[in-house]
Design a protein around this motif. Structure first.
Motif, short mmCIF file in Angstrom:
data_model
loop_
_atom_site.label_atom_id
_atom_site.label_comp_id
_atom_site.label_asym_id
_atom_site.label_seq_id
_atom_site.Cartn_x
_atom_site.Cartn_y
_atom_site.Cartn_z
N ILE A 97 0.83 -1.22 0.00
CA ILE A 97 0.00 0.00 0.00
C ILE A 97 0.86 1.27 0.00
CG2 ILE A 97 -1.71 1.35 1.31
CD1 ILE A 97 -3.09 -1.33 2.00
N PRO A 98 1.84 1.41 0.92
CA PRO A 98 2.67 2.61 0.81
C PRO A 98 3.48 2.67 -0.48
CG PRO A 98 3.41 1.18 2.61
CD PRO A 98 2.09 0.67 2.15
N TRP A 102 3.25 5.85 -3.31
CA TRP A 102 4.27 6.65 -3.99
C TRP A 102 4.04 6.72 -5.50
CZ3 TRP A 102 6.88 10.57 -2.87
CH2 TRP A 102 7.85 11.04 -3.77
N LEU A 103 3.71 5.56 -6.09
CA LEU A 103 3.46 5.58 -7.55
C LEU A 103 2.33 6.56 -7.86
CD1 LEU A 103 3.73 1.81 -8.63
CD2 LEU A 103 5.53 3.52 -8.32
N LEU A 104 1.32 6.58 -7.01
CA LEU A 104 0.18 7.49 -7.26
C LEU A 104 0.57 8.94 -6.97
CD1 LEU A 104 -2.76 5.42 -5.70
CD2 LEU A 104 -2.04 5.51 -8.10
N THR A 105 1.37 9.14 -5.92
CA THR A 105 1.81 10.50 -5.57
C THR A 105 2.47 11.16 -6.78
OG1 THR A 105 2.12 9.87 -3.26
CG2 THR A 105 3.27 11.84 -3.99
N SER A 143 -1.22 14.75 2.12
CA SER A 143 -1.27 13.62 1.17
C SER A 143 -2.30 12.56 1.56
CB SER A 143 0.10 12.95 1.09
OG SER A 143 1.09 13.90 0.79
N TYR A 144 -3.03 12.81 2.61
CA TYR A 144 -4.03 11.85 3.11
C TYR A 144 -4.85 11.20 1.98
CZ TYR A 144 -7.98 10.44 6.18
OH TYR A 144 -8.95 9.75 6.84
N LEU A 333 0.87 -5.12 -7.83
CA LEU A 333 1.96 -4.16 -7.68
C LEU A 333 3.13 -4.51 -8.61
CD1 LEU A 333 2.80 -1.60 -6.15
CD2 LEU A 333 4.15 -3.09 -4.69
N ALA A 334 3.40 -5.81 -8.79
CA ALA A 334 4.48 -6.21 -9.70
C ALA A 334 4.20 -5.70 -11.11
CB ALA A 334 4.64 -7.73 -9.68
#
Ligand code: TRP
Length: 443
Positions: A97-98, A102-105, A143-144, A333-334
């Motif tokens: 999840i974290p 980051w990828l989404l951020t 960033s919530y 995620l992969a």
């Protein structure tokens, strides 16, 4: 079960609970009870989790964070959540999840985050107080919504039951999902666009003073805290009008009656109203309200107390949940890592390899025959370390049937299975491994 001609695809429903405090009666009526009921519907696959990374944004008291997630887990389990049907986990047990956050951020526009309610609320309050706009605002708060988007997109949920205040976050989730799909999907949609489910008719339970029940108004009726006595005392504080015993009372609009309705059958509601109109004393009405609520809550309260006395059982249940959740999250995620260009240098078919590797990161059963002529099986963790070994069977079929049963029924079959756990391995680890196998089988 009837066979319908057109099978409806499974609907994934996902929701998270921020773990900063404990739950009150309003949370039970408005969130826990309806979510558990909804999870029992056919065709629904539910993911419920404790948003403990989100809790860190609002709270820097480690004891409180830890206590809250334990209590809230115990409440859901005590309220009857069936973890064989529902994937129930802690957000912080899912490292994917974290990473997805980051990828989404990296594809979320800052301007959009400037408009998020929680952040805007903070800056507006600062402006009103003549402070620096960003005073007291952490990057966590800012960033919530991205962390929340990752919670939802990681499992490709179709529906997200939330309160009104969270609808904006679901809209932001759809935006970022669309942007990611567009940038990296090459025509394929990695992410489902989720819908917010705001239950319009879930009556918001009023608090003691008639306003929305909320910790911050100090008007909450505790769910389990203080036991039956605590419940009774809180009910005694519900504000009513000052009509005397024997005087006719107008039930509509009375806080006491609205709370009564949340636990009553249609017939009970009618009777209660008739009795009040006929002059039932408020004291007597409060006694009836207590009896009604306690009839539903008392069995849950004793399950809750039993669970709180055995936190290791809750831990084992959550470990199983995490294994099930990760069996879904890791392969996706992969693929996402590959899509954005974080690929292995080793082989040209790196994507396939990476996705296979994520899928292969599963425990394995092995069957074998020993020099004694007997047939055995063992279960190894994904990293090859032994988890359990069977006793000897006369025939290979018997061993095979046990393997099949453990795969099918998971930890439920463990107690009866003729197996020994490997040295230093706990039942929770084995249960988690079996759950991961079940989950990947269901994919
Ligand atoms: N932000 C939600 C709340 O405060 C909790 C939450 C975190 C959540 N992640 C989520 C809800 C994902 C639904 C889906 O209520």
């Amino acid at each position: 079960m009837s066979q319908s001609a057109m099978p409806r695809p499974l609907q994934r429903v996902l929701t998270g609970i921020t773990t900063t405090g404990t739950l009150h009666l309003g949370n039970y009526v408005g969130a826990v009870r309806p979510a558990i009921l909804a999870s029992q519907e056919a065709g629904v696959e539910s993911f419920f989790f404790m948003a403990d990374y989100h809790a860190l944004i609002k709270c820097d008291d480690p004891e409180r964070i830890n206590r809250s997630r334990l209590e809230i887990a115990a409440i859901w389990l005590a309220a009857g959540l069936d973890t064989s049907r529902v994937t129930f986990y802690r957000q912080s047990d899912i490292p994917e999840i974290p990473e997805l956050t980051w990828l989404l951020t990296c594809v979320t526009s800052k301007g959009q985050m400037n408009r998020a309610h929680a952040y805007k609320g903070a800056t507006d309050a600062n402006a009103a107080a003549g402070e620096d706009l960003d005073a007291g605002v952490t990057m966590g708060l800012y960033s919530y919504p991205i962390l929340m988007a990752a919670d939802i997109l990681m499992f490709n949920a179709h529906r997200v039951p939330v309160g009104r205040d969270q609808v904006q976050h679901i809209e932001m989730t759809r935006d970022v999902a669309q942007r990611f799909n567009h940038l990296f999907g090459k025509g394929r949609d990695f992410f489902v666009l989720p819908e917010a489910n705001v239950e319009e008719d879930v009556a918001l339970l009023p608090g003691l003073d008639g306003r929305k029940m909320s910790k911050s108004y100090d008007n909450a009726i505790p769910l389990f805290e203080g036991g039956a006595k605590g419940l009774k005392e809180a009910i005694a504080h519900i504000v009513t009008d000052s009509k005397l015993p024997g005087e006719p009372k107008e039930p509509e609009g009375q806080t006491l009656v609205t709370i009564y309705d949340a636990f009553a059958s249609a017939a009970q509601r009618q009777q209660f109203r008739a009795d009040l109109r006929a002059g039932l004393a408020w004291g007597e009405a409060k006694q009836q309200l207590f009896d009604l609520i306690d009839a539903e809550i008392a069995p849950l309260r004793s399950r809750y107390e039993a669970l709180m006395a055995q936190p290791e059982l809750i831990e084992a249940t959550l470990q199983e949940g995490a294994a099930k959740a990760r069996a879904v999250a890791a392969p996706l995620l992969a693929e996402l890592r590959h899509a954005v260009g974080l690929r292995s240098f080793a082989a040209p078919a790196a994507q396939v390899t990476a996705v296979k590797a994520a899928k292969a990161a599963l425990p394995v059963f092995k069957q074998f025959r020993e020099a004694d002529g007997q047939f055995y099986f063992k279960l190894n963790a994904a990293d090859g370390s032994p988890l359990l070994q069977s006793l000897g069977f006369a025939g290979g079929r018997d061993a095979g049937q046990w393997v099949a049963r453990l795969k099918r029924e998971g930890a439920a079959a463990l107690a009866e299975a003729p197996v020994q756990l490997a040295a230093g391995v706990g039942a929770a680890a084995v249960a988690g491994a079996l759950a991961a196998l079940q989950a990947s089988d269901a994919e």
